[in-house]
Motif scaffolding. Structure first.
Motif, short mmCIF file in Angstrom:
data_model
loop_
_atom_site.label_atom_id
_atom_site.label_comp_id
_atom_site.label_asym_id
_atom_site.label_seq_id
_atom_site.Cartn_x
_atom_site.Cartn_y
_atom_site.Cartn_z
N UNK A 43 0.84 -1.20 0.00
CA UNK A 43 0.00 0.00 0.00
C UNK A 43 0.87 1.26 0.00
N UNK A 44 2.05 1.17 0.62
CA UNK A 44 2.97 2.30 0.61
C UNK A 44 3.48 2.57 -0.80
N UNK A 45 3.82 1.51 -1.53
CA UNK A 45 4.30 1.68 -2.91
C UNK A 45 3.18 2.19 -3.81
N UNK A 58 9.82 1.18 -0.06
CA UNK A 58 8.45 1.03 0.40
C UNK A 58 8.13 -0.41 0.82
N UNK A 59 8.54 -1.37 0.01
CA UNK A 59 8.15 -2.76 0.22
C UNK A 59 9.21 -3.56 0.99
N UNK A 60 10.44 -3.52 0.50
CA UNK A 60 11.50 -4.34 1.09
C UNK A 60 11.77 -4.03 2.55
N UNK A 61 11.80 -2.75 2.90
CA UNK A 61 12.10 -2.40 4.29
C UNK A 61 10.99 -2.83 5.23
N UNK A 62 9.73 -2.85 4.74
CA UNK A 62 8.60 -3.24 5.59
C UNK A 62 8.56 -4.75 5.78
N UNK A 63 8.92 -5.51 4.75
CA UNK A 63 9.02 -6.96 4.88
C UNK A 63 10.10 -7.33 5.90
N UNK A 64 11.25 -6.67 5.78
CA UNK A 64 12.35 -6.91 6.72
C UNK A 64 11.95 -6.54 8.14
#
Length: 206
Positions: A69-71, A97-103
């Protein structure tokens, strides 16, 4: 029903519910509140709850929903900062947006597992884990901005506007009060919700 199948159904149901909570929070404006070029985000609350109740992989999935949703905000121009960064580098913006939130979701799950081995008090474990979610979200997100975008014209304009003399001061000045509010709200809400869910699950198991 076989015990493992019953567990799988319960796991998927709870995970789906938390994904729905994230989407509803985002839709009605509770998940992300615009503050200058950034968002004050409370979407880390269901991520922390999922990581506590369901484990690190749930944190990964819920973090991925947050990242998606951020991306999409960057693509639609709903986020001033990420939409500007998208024009600079779509790939780096996707990682941001995506990678940092998954981590972040994965790390929050690991933190809870680690806390359960160090402390027997469930409330303390839930609080530390819930607090780690907004802190890691800010650390990873702003850290990647510094690594990938700090020398860009857009970020340098923010650096000049804030009067920052180095990247660390830039992050502190940009996040500031917003980061404190995020940490307080998410830690308190995450502790209350995760603790309540764990107690309810414990009673149902008996």
């Amino acid at each position: 029903m076989h015990r493992s199948k019953k567990y799988d159904v319960r796991y998927l149901t709870q995970l789906a519910l938390l994904v729905a909570v994230e989407m509803v929070m985002k839709t009605i404006g509770l998940g992300s509140v615009p503050v200058g070029p950034l968002y004050m985000s409370f979407l880390t609350v269901p991520i922390a709850v999922g990581a506590i109740v369901l484990g690190p992989m749930a944190g990964v999935i819920l973090g991925g929903v947050f990242g998606f949703v951020s991306f999409m905000d960057a693509i639609k121009g709903a986020s001033v900062m990420t939409s500007n960064l998208l024009a600079v580098s779509p790939v780096h913006t996707f990682v941001l947006c995506f990678g940092t939130r998954v981590l972040m979701g994965f790390c929050v799950g690991l933190i809870y597992l680690g806390m359960t081995k160090l402390c027997r008090k469930s409330a303390v474990n839930c609080f530390v884990t819930s607090l780690s979610a907004p802190l890691l979200n800010t650390l990873f997100f702003m850290g990647y901005i510094v690594l990938a975008f700090y020398q860009t014209e857009y970020i340098q304009s923010l650096v000049s506007a804030k009067g920052a003399v180095n990247p660390v001061m830039f992050v502190v000045l940009l996040v500031g009060f917003q980061g404190v509010v995020e940490a307080l709200v998410c830690s308190v809400a995450g502790t209350a919700v995760a603790g309540g869910v764990k107690r309810a699950l414990g009673r149902s198991a008996r």
